[in-house]
Design an enzyme around this catalytic site. Structure first.
Site: not given
Length: 400
Positions: A17, A148, A210
């Protein structure tokens, strides 16, 4: 004055991405996805100024070829925009205890990411490939790693140490690390703004929902507990991951049912969760459709998902002491008014009362408070991890 643009890369095991982000506004000038690496039908899709484009990458393309396409085809066609890119920011899933904040990438950082690869074997090796590809294509631009796990390094040891022999933590780093930190950081900051409170005085519980899902208790802008653990498998029910289970199930599957450890790992990561319970799909939209049609598996999967999430939210009032708001984000959190309502109804003891109209309105990229005026606050905030990566990248290079 030129914009402060950052090329943000998020490399998965078989995809990449990318986005060119304005670090001041969070707006994406270019965004896209290259996918199906290693297959004959590898493709890249991107959007510039709202215009969607697509191209074949060729058989057996990998990360380096995808980065080269971004540079030589996409950015080359936007020379004025490309000239304003000041850094390349990389999302890194796992930084272990080595990285407590974003850093400019050098040889020692690459070595540190390599050392953490055993904690994220599907992600960190792919990130390293992307870093090296970006360094080759952008040799003059600073490269920044945003982790993260970094946001969760503020957790106290009572939240991250497992009740295993302590030497496993001391000698091997086996502990809770947490994931989705960049998302939890962003939405907790935005929540403070929506509440009109200083971040240092704001206590929120953030639910990033998600295909992967996690909950984080954020006290005064700092993570104090989170649901994912050593790996992203722990915690909530997810699309294909089981979340919390009795660890002895692993022993039972291996010794009583004849599974190999590899099969158990695959079962718990890729065959469980919503997919495993429903025997229908891992996609929450399909689960909701099945629920509406009376599908028993989909109904059970939805009920378990909401129940487990509500229990986690309730438990995270303990480290906070005072709760200002619950925040929903991520693909499911931002778009499923059904799941939000079910979860908040289970939390009625905390004085949550859903406003149906507000709840239905807060979808498809729209943020907002979804509870009644006399209720404890629950809100929807679309996440923007790329903006955090871009902001951190600009801040770091300006310090040099």
């Amino acid at each position: 004055m030129s914009n402060k643009l950052v090329l943000v890369l998020n490399c998965g095991s078989s995809s990449l991405k990318f986005a060119v982000i304005d670090a001041q506004t969070g707006d994406d000038q270019i965004s896209g996805l290259a996918e199906c690496f290693g297959l004959e039908d590898s493709r890249i899709k991107w959007k510039i100024n709202g215009e969607k484009q697509e191209a074949a990458l060729g058989a057996f393309t990998a990360h380096r070829e995808a980065v080269e396409f971004i540079v030589n085809k996409i950015l080359a066609g936007q020379p004025e925009l490309a000239a304003q890119i000041q850094a390349v920011g990389h999302r890194i899933v796992h930084g272990g205890e080595k990285f407590t904040r974003s850093v400019i990438i050098d040889d020692s950082v690459i070595k540190g990411i390599e050392d953490c690869a055993s904690l994220a074997p599907l992600h960190n090796p792919a990130h390293l490939i992307g870093i090296r590809a970006a360094m080759a294509s952008f040799p003059k631009l600073p490269q920044v790693a945003v982790f993260d796990t970094a946001f969760h390094q503020s957790m106290p040891d009572r939240a991250y140490v497992y009740a295993l022999p302590y030497k496993l933590y001391r000698e091997h780093g086996i502990r809770r690390y947490g994931m989705h930190g960049t998302s939890h950081l962003f939405v907790s900051r935005e929540a403070a703004k929506m509440l009109n409170k200083p971040l240092a005085e704001t206590n929120v519980i953030c639910a990033h929902l998600g295909n992967g899902a996690s909950v984080t208790a954020v006290k005064g802008g700092k993570s104090v507990d989170t649901s994912m653990g050593l790996t992203p498998l722990e915690g909530l029910v997810m699309g294909t991951r089981c979340g919390d289970i009795d660890p002895s199930i692993i022993y039972h599957l291996v010794h009583q049912l004849g599974y190999t450890l590899e099969e158990v790992n695959n079962l718990m990561n890729k065959q469980s969760g919503l997919l495993g319970i429903s025997e229908l799909t891992n996609d929450c939209r399909g689960i909701e459709e099945g629920y509406a049609d009376g599908h028993k598996g989909a109904t059970l999967a939805l009920e378990i998902f909401c129940y487990r999430l509500a229990k986690y939210i309730a438990s995270y009032t303990v480290p906070l002491g005072r709760l200002d708001a619950v925040v929903f984000t991520g693909g499911i959190g931002e778009n499923s008014d059904l799941i939000r309502e079910k979860v908040l109804n289970l939390l009625e003891i905390f004085n949550f009362h859903v406003d149906s109209e507000r709840n239905k309105a807060a979808r498809f990229g729209k943020k907002g408070i979804i509870t009644q005026d006399n209720s404890t606050v629950a809100m929807v905030i679309p996440t923007n991890e790329e903006w955090v990566i871009a902001e951190d990248s600009i801040k770091l290079i300006n310090k040099e």
